[in-house]
Design an enzyme around this catalytic site. Sequence first.
Site, short mmCIF file in Angstrom:
data_model
loop_
_atom_site.label_atom_id
_atom_site.label_comp_id
_atom_site.label_asym_id
_atom_site.label_seq_id
_atom_site.Cartn_x
_atom_site.Cartn_y
_atom_site.Cartn_z
N TYR A 97 -13.01 1.38 12.79
CA TYR A 97 -12.10 1.85 11.75
C TYR A 97 -11.83 3.35 11.86
O TYR A 97 -11.33 3.79 12.88
CB TYR A 97 -12.72 1.46 10.40
CG TYR A 97 -11.74 0.94 9.37
CD1 TYR A 97 -10.63 0.18 9.70
CD2 TYR A 97 -11.95 1.21 8.02
CE1 TYR A 97 -9.77 -0.29 8.74
CE2 TYR A 97 -11.10 0.73 7.04
CZ TYR A 97 -9.99 -0.01 7.41
OH TYR A 97 -9.16 -0.48 6.44
N TRP A 98 -12.17 4.13 10.85
CA TRP A 98 -11.82 5.55 10.89
C TRP A 98 -12.94 6.40 11.50
O TRP A 98 -12.98 7.61 11.29
CB TRP A 98 -11.46 6.02 9.47
CG TRP A 98 -10.16 5.43 9.00
CD1 TRP A 98 -9.99 4.30 8.26
CD2 TRP A 98 -8.84 5.91 9.29
NE1 TRP A 98 -8.65 4.05 8.05
CE2 TRP A 98 -7.92 5.03 8.67
CE3 TRP A 98 -8.34 7.00 10.01
CZ2 TRP A 98 -6.53 5.21 8.74
CZ3 TRP A 98 -6.95 7.18 10.07
CH2 TRP A 98 -6.07 6.28 9.45
N ARG A 154 -15.38 -2.79 10.66
CA ARG A 154 -15.14 -2.51 9.24
C ARG A 154 -16.21 -1.56 8.68
O ARG A 154 -17.26 -1.35 9.28
CB ARG A 154 -15.16 -3.82 8.44
CG ARG A 154 -14.08 -4.82 8.81
CD ARG A 154 -12.68 -4.37 8.46
NE ARG A 154 -12.52 -4.07 7.04
CZ ARG A 154 -11.43 -3.52 6.51
NH1 ARG A 154 -10.40 -3.21 7.27
NH2 ARG A 154 -11.35 -3.26 5.22
N GLY A 170 -7.00 7.61 2.63
CA GLY A 170 -6.45 6.68 3.60
C GLY A 170 -7.35 6.54 4.83
O GLY A 170 -7.12 5.69 5.68
N TRP A 182 0.85 -1.20 0.00
CA TRP A 182 0.00 0.00 0.00
C TRP A 182 0.88 1.25 0.00
O TRP A 182 1.96 1.26 0.62
CB TRP A 182 -0.89 0.02 1.25
CG TRP A 182 -2.30 -0.43 0.98
CD1 TRP A 182 -3.39 0.36 0.77
CD2 TRP A 182 -2.77 -1.78 0.92
NE1 TRP A 182 -4.51 -0.42 0.57
CE2 TRP A 182 -4.15 -1.73 0.65
CE3 TRP A 182 -2.17 -3.03 1.04
CZ2 TRP A 182 -4.94 -2.87 0.52
CZ3 TRP A 182 -2.94 -4.17 0.90
CH2 TRP A 182 -4.31 -4.09 0.64
N GLN A 242 -2.93 7.71 -2.86
CA GLN A 242 -3.02 7.89 -1.40
C GLN A 242 -2.13 9.06 -1.01
O GLN A 242 -1.28 9.48 -1.80
CB GLN A 242 -2.55 6.61 -0.68
CG GLN A 242 -3.67 5.81 -0.07
CD GLN A 242 -3.20 4.61 0.73
OE1 GLN A 242 -2.05 4.21 0.66
NE2 GLN A 242 -4.10 4.05 1.51
N ASP A 255 -10.70 5.75 5.04
CA ASP A 255 -11.78 5.27 4.18
C ASP A 255 -13.21 5.63 4.60
O ASP A 255 -13.95 6.24 3.84
CB ASP A 255 -11.68 3.74 4.08
CG ASP A 255 -10.28 3.28 3.67
OD1 ASP A 255 -9.40 4.13 3.47
OD2 ASP A 255 -10.08 2.06 3.56
N GLU A 291 -3.62 -2.37 14.28
CA GLU A 291 -3.98 -1.42 13.22
C GLU A 291 -4.52 -0.13 13.84
O GLU A 291 -4.19 0.97 13.42
CB GLU A 291 -5.03 -2.07 12.31
CG GLU A 291 -5.39 -1.26 11.08
CD GLU A 291 -6.35 -1.99 10.16
OE1 GLU A 291 -6.92 -3.03 10.58
OE2 GLU A 291 -6.55 -1.54 9.01
N TYR A 299 -7.59 -10.63 -1.35
CA TYR A 299 -7.96 -9.25 -1.06
C TYR A 299 -8.87 -8.76 -2.19
O TYR A 299 -8.64 -9.08 -3.35
CB TYR A 299 -6.73 -8.34 -0.96
CG TYR A 299 -7.11 -6.90 -0.70
CD1 TYR A 299 -7.37 -6.45 0.59
CD2 TYR A 299 -7.27 -5.99 -1.75
CE1 TYR A 299 -7.77 -5.14 0.83
CE2 TYR A 299 -7.66 -4.68 -1.53
CZ TYR A 299 -7.91 -4.26 -0.23
OH TYR A 299 -8.31 -2.97 0.00
N TRP A 310 0.77 4.64 1.27
CA TRP A 310 1.30 5.37 2.43
C TRP A 310 1.84 4.41 3.48
O TRP A 310 2.75 4.74 4.22
CB TRP A 310 0.36 6.45 2.94
CG TRP A 310 -0.90 6.14 3.68
CD1 TRP A 310 -1.59 4.97 3.69
CD2 TRP A 310 -1.62 7.04 4.54
NE1 TRP A 310 -2.70 5.10 4.47
CE2 TRP A 310 -2.75 6.35 5.01
CE3 TRP A 310 -1.45 8.37 4.94
CZ2 TRP A 310 -3.70 6.94 5.87
CZ3 TRP A 310 -2.38 8.96 5.79
CH2 TRP A 310 -3.49 8.25 6.24
C1 2M8 Z 1 -7.20 0.67 4.68
O1 2M8 Z 1 -7.67 0.80 3.36
C2 2M8 Z 1 -7.84 -0.32 2.47
C3 2M8 Z 1 -8.22 0.23 1.11
O2 2M8 Z 1 -7.17 0.98 0.60
C4 2M8 Z 1 -8.88 -1.31 2.93
O3 2M8 Z 1 -9.67 -1.03 3.84
O4 2M8 Z 1 -8.90 -2.41 2.36
C5 2M8 Z 1 -6.95 2.10 5.21
O5 2M8 Z 1 -6.78 2.09 6.60
C6 2M8 Z 1 -5.72 2.69 4.51
O6 2M8 Z 1 -5.37 3.91 5.08
C7 2M8 Z 1 -4.52 1.75 4.56
O7 2M8 Z 1 -3.50 2.25 3.74
C8 2M8 Z 1 -4.88 0.32 4.10
C9 2M8 Z 1 -3.76 -0.67 4.35
O8 2M8 Z 1 -3.29 -0.57 5.66
O9 2M8 Z 1 -6.05 -0.14 4.78
#
Ligand code: 2M8
Length: 425
Positions: free
Chosen positions: A350-351, A200, A165, A36, A105, A167, A394, A84, A38
């Site tokens: 999550y976020w 999620r 990032g 990924w 990103q 999401d 995470e 994935y 970032w």
């Molecule tokens: C999360 O994003 C991915 C999609 O890009 C996912 O949910 O499958 C986010 O937390 C993102 O910021 C991060 O880069 C990625 C991988 O850790 O997971």
Amino acid sequence: MPSPPSSLAERCRAQLRENDRGPFTIPSVHLYPHAWGWDSAFCALGYAHIDPRRGAAELGYLVEAQRPCGLVPHIRFSPGETDYAPGPEVYGTAGDPVPASTITQPPIAAIAARVLLEAAPTDDELRAQLRDVALSLERWHAHLARRRDPAGTGAVAIVHPWESGMDNAPRWDRALAEWEPPPEAAFARRDEHRADPAERPHAHQYLRYGDLVRRFRETRHDPARLVRESPFLVEDVSFSALFAWAERELLALRDALDVDVGCPERTARAVAGVRSLRTSAGFRDRDLRAAEGNGAVVEAPGVFELTPLCLDLDDDELALVLRRLDEAYDAPHPLPSLPVDDDRFEPRRYWRGPTWVNVNWVVIRGLERNGELARARRLARQTLSLVDEHGFSEHYHPESGAPGGAAAFSWSAALALDLLERPVA
Ligand code: 2M8
């Protein structure tokens, strides 16, 4: 005799080694089997304290997937890895020499490159690696400045929540509700088999994530069409702030590596873009597709509003961000990704509430840059005790500190290591 408990720094190094797949580092074996954008750049910051050349190679692997338009994708897919979704077939890149996503990103790579160079400034091989990387980063930054500023403000507009990032952050809720995707836009999720669905994003969000990717595939990834046709187009505070910081680092690399990258006018414009997102309530995103008019302020707060700290703020701006930091993001284990008194706050999802090490790291470095050393030290201490006590997760419950999401998570280890090895001054 039992072996002595290892130090946090040793555990950080061991975690990165465990997730190291040779040319790249997986974010976590539990959910994320590819490289990924970032995440890899955050890992490179950790490698600066282990093996700077390995860190530069991580960035090199990422930019090898650069698209002809200059965009560096947010995922470089690992060949043969199918656990994935969505994979390269959904993006329409399965047949490409380097299968990757077609969105991006936050551009952390230049920030990491600068730290790598500082770790071994006279290493010729490292310098050669970073020169190559910097030239690719120049094309990426030029792409962002040229193609992702449709309103001409200097702020970067994103076309998909994944580009932020962050999401499923509430900041994207309204923009995602502006259009109704057809049910066939859905793709089979794989995350819910491997993680607790309560942590999620929801199905309605995934339906829209999938619809955007489907539409982008139909534009054949033409960057102008992407911006013209995407139903989601938002000037993003944190992406823009990190871009402005990365621009500053690219200029520094130009001098340090004697390579033709960076552009002072472009950097100044990026800074002005962030400033244009300031409101009396704090820094806020701007929705360029909002029904009530082009450029409507997105009222939703979120920890992203603290990221302008990575700029050199004037007194008023600094006072505003510090007020928000103290008032809205205080918690036993800061920083919650959403103020805890917000109606949408969910401490495990999550976020939408949990604490994230990467955001803390950005805020700590920003506080440091703006001379707020006591605050920076305090947050660094809190962040390090969180990972020390609860492992490299995470994300974390901001009230109990309980780990959430994927375990053995790379950036939590890499950035903790950076905080240990480059402590706040
Ligand atoms: C999360 O994003 C991915 C999609 O890009 C996912 O949910 O499958 C986010 O937390 C993102 O910021 C991060 O880069 C990625 C991988 O850790 O997971």
